[in-house]
Scaffold this motif. Structure first.
Motif, short mmCIF file in Angstrom:
data_model
loop_
_atom_site.label_atom_id
_atom_site.label_comp_id
_atom_site.label_asym_id
_atom_site.label_seq_id
_atom_site.Cartn_x
_atom_site.Cartn_y
_atom_site.Cartn_z
N PHE A 70 0.83 -1.21 0.00
CA PHE A 70 0.00 0.00 0.00
C PHE A 70 0.86 1.26 0.00
O PHE A 70 0.45 2.29 -0.56
CB PHE A 70 -0.94 -0.01 1.20
CG PHE A 70 -2.09 -0.96 1.05
CD1 PHE A 70 -3.14 -0.68 0.20
CD2 PHE A 70 -2.13 -2.14 1.77
CE1 PHE A 70 -4.20 -1.56 0.05
CE2 PHE A 70 -3.18 -3.03 1.64
CZ PHE A 70 -4.22 -2.74 0.78
N SER A 71 2.05 1.20 0.61
CA SER A 71 2.94 2.36 0.60
C SER A 71 3.42 2.64 -0.82
O SER A 71 3.42 3.80 -1.28
CB SER A 71 4.14 2.11 1.52
OG SER A 71 3.73 1.90 2.85
N LEU A 73 1.96 1.64 -3.57
CA LEU A 73 0.80 2.01 -4.39
C LEU A 73 0.41 3.47 -4.18
O LEU A 73 -0.07 4.13 -5.10
CB LEU A 73 -0.37 1.09 -4.06
CG LEU A 73 -1.58 1.14 -5.01
CD1 LEU A 73 -1.17 0.65 -6.40
CD2 LEU A 73 -2.71 0.27 -4.46
N SER A 74 0.62 3.99 -2.98
CA SER A 74 0.27 5.38 -2.68
C SER A 74 1.17 6.37 -3.40
O SER A 74 0.84 7.56 -3.48
CB SER A 74 0.33 5.61 -1.17
OG SER A 74 -0.59 4.77 -0.49
N VAL A 138 -7.26 10.68 -5.53
CA VAL A 138 -6.73 9.31 -5.36
C VAL A 138 -5.72 9.27 -4.23
O VAL A 138 -5.67 8.30 -3.46
CB VAL A 138 -6.12 8.82 -6.69
CG1 VAL A 138 -5.50 7.45 -6.50
CG2 VAL A 138 -7.17 8.77 -7.78
N TYR A 141 -7.62 9.17 -0.93
CA TYR A 141 -8.21 7.86 -0.67
C TYR A 141 -7.12 6.83 -0.32
O TYR A 141 -7.25 6.07 0.65
CB TYR A 141 -9.01 7.38 -1.87
CG TYR A 141 -9.54 5.97 -1.73
CD1 TYR A 141 -10.64 5.71 -0.92
CD2 TYR A 141 -8.92 4.91 -2.40
CE1 TYR A 141 -11.12 4.41 -0.78
CE2 TYR A 141 -9.39 3.61 -2.25
CZ TYR A 141 -10.49 3.37 -1.44
OH TYR A 141 -10.95 2.09 -1.29
N SER A 142 -6.06 6.79 -1.11
CA SER A 142 -5.00 5.81 -0.86
C SER A 142 -4.29 6.10 0.45
O SER A 142 -3.88 5.18 1.18
CB SER A 142 -4.00 5.80 -2.02
OG SER A 142 -3.39 7.08 -2.17
N SER A 145 -6.54 4.84 3.25
CA SER A 145 -6.48 3.38 3.27
C SER A 145 -5.16 2.89 3.84
O SER A 145 -5.11 1.93 4.62
CB SER A 145 -6.68 2.83 1.85
OG SER A 145 -7.94 3.22 1.34
N TRP A 146 -4.05 3.56 3.48
CA TRP A 146 -2.74 3.20 4.01
C TRP A 146 -2.71 3.39 5.52
O TRP A 146 -2.21 2.52 6.25
CB TRP A 146 -1.67 4.05 3.35
CG TRP A 146 -0.29 3.79 3.85
CD1 TRP A 146 0.58 2.84 3.41
CD2 TRP A 146 0.39 4.49 4.90
NE1 TRP A 146 1.76 2.91 4.12
CE2 TRP A 146 1.66 3.92 5.04
CE3 TRP A 146 0.05 5.56 5.74
CZ2 TRP A 146 2.59 4.36 5.97
CZ3 TRP A 146 0.97 6.01 6.67
CH2 TRP A 146 2.22 5.42 6.79
#
Length: 331
Positions: A70-71, A73-74, A138, A141-142, A145-146
């Motif tokens: 997730f890191s 992806l962010s 985005v 949101y990311s 979520s992270w």
């Protein structure tokens, strides 16, 4: 019968030797076991063993891999926002845009690649508003979520039991609001940490040059120690916020302060190792293409594992003068 007696004696000797050898091996194993037991009984070592067992039993490595994913992806929406920012700068300065395109065309021998980069720059300028707004949404949101995944991973290491209970469940709007506030707090803590390190380092160099002490060799180890101490202090503030705010229950103060110091020192070790290994990794042909990506993923992974292990270390701390009711006090 007399002829068989010497043979019987010869057959008995190896049995005695084997028995003696087994006794020696048993004594050696016993000594090693006593030494291991004595070493494991040391309070600091026993604490690390408890923390390691909790980290393993509660899937610390798997949570660390998820946080790394997730890191990484962010970073995509962050790059989109950066891309849009470059577009706004170039759009407001036509001379800079023309000079940049000319330098790209002149420095690249391949006309196809030069045309591709030229079109990319024009796209950044033309679609800067769309890319910027999309990237911000985005990224928001990311980022939330992270933060939610990091919070759940830290809570998994911090709570008394592995399973989630009814008190750990939250309504979705409250959860996202809480994660949004936590994300803002983490960004502020990270900003303060970076500013503290940068300002302290710049002020240190300026003071040394103003006093004319930059040529003194014996001052270099002292200045390095001061810079290292400031960096560890900045790391301490960052991890103190993480371990104080993310768990659902407030940890015991002595364990919190000591575990935060452990995380701050460990994070500085990770940064030192990454600083030494990344240039060597980038020197190879394959490293030049993928070295930065692999290095960034490794950094995120080690950071996540260190954070979760120290959370387990704080949760498994045992001190005689601790007040046990503090461990169950809601944040």
């Amino acid at each position: 019968m007399k002829e068989n007696k010497p043979e019987e004696k010869k057959a008995e000797k190896p049995l005695i030797n084997i028995k003696t050898g087994n006794q020696t091996v048993d004594k050696s194993i016993t000594r090693v076991s006593r030494l291991v037991s004595w070493f494991q009984a040391i309070p600091a070592v026993a604490h690390f063993i408890r923390a390691g067992e909790r980290f393993t039993d509660r899937m610390g490595s798997q949570f660390g891999a998820a946080i790394t994913y997730f890191s990484f992806l962010s970073l995509i929406p962050i790059l989109m926002v950066s891309f849009a920012g470059v577009g706004f700068v170039l759009a407001s300065n036509q001379d800079l845009l023309t000079d940049l395109i000319d330098r790209m065309v002149n420095s690249i021998s391949d006309p196809t690649l030069a045309t591709t980069l030229k079109n990319s720059v024009k796209t950044a300028v033309e679609q800067r508003t769309t890319v910027g707004i999309t990237g911000l949404l985005v990224a928001l949101y990311s980022g939330i979520s992270w933060m939610g995944n990091l919070r759940e991973a830290v809570r998994a290491q911090s709570r008394d039991v592995w399973e989630r209970n009814q008190q750990d469940k939250e309504k979705i709007y409250f959860k996202y609001t809480r994660d949004f506030i936590s994300l803002i707090g983490l960004v502020l803590a990270l900003f303060i940490t970076i500013m503290l390190t940068s300002v302290a380092g710049a002020a240190q160099d300026a003071i040394v040059r103003a006093l004319g002490l930059d040529g003194i060799e014996w001052l270099r180890p002292a200045m390095t120690t001061i810079a290292l101490t400031i960096s560890i202090l900045a790391n301490y503030l960052l991890f103190l916020w993480i371990f104080w705010r993310l768990p659902r229950h407030q940890p015991r103060k002595k364990a919190l302060f000591r575990g935060t110091l452990l995380a701050a020192i460990g994070f500085e070790v990770i940064k030192a190792i990454m600083t030494m290994t990344l240039p060597k990794l980038a020197s190879s042909p394959s490293g030049a293409a993928f070295g930065s990506v692999l290095g960034l993923m490794a950094f995120f992974y080690f950071f996540a594992r260190l954070t979760l292990f120290c959370a387990a270390w704080i949760a498994t701390a045992e001190y005689a003068d601790d007040e046990p009711e503090q461990a169950n006090t809601p944040v």
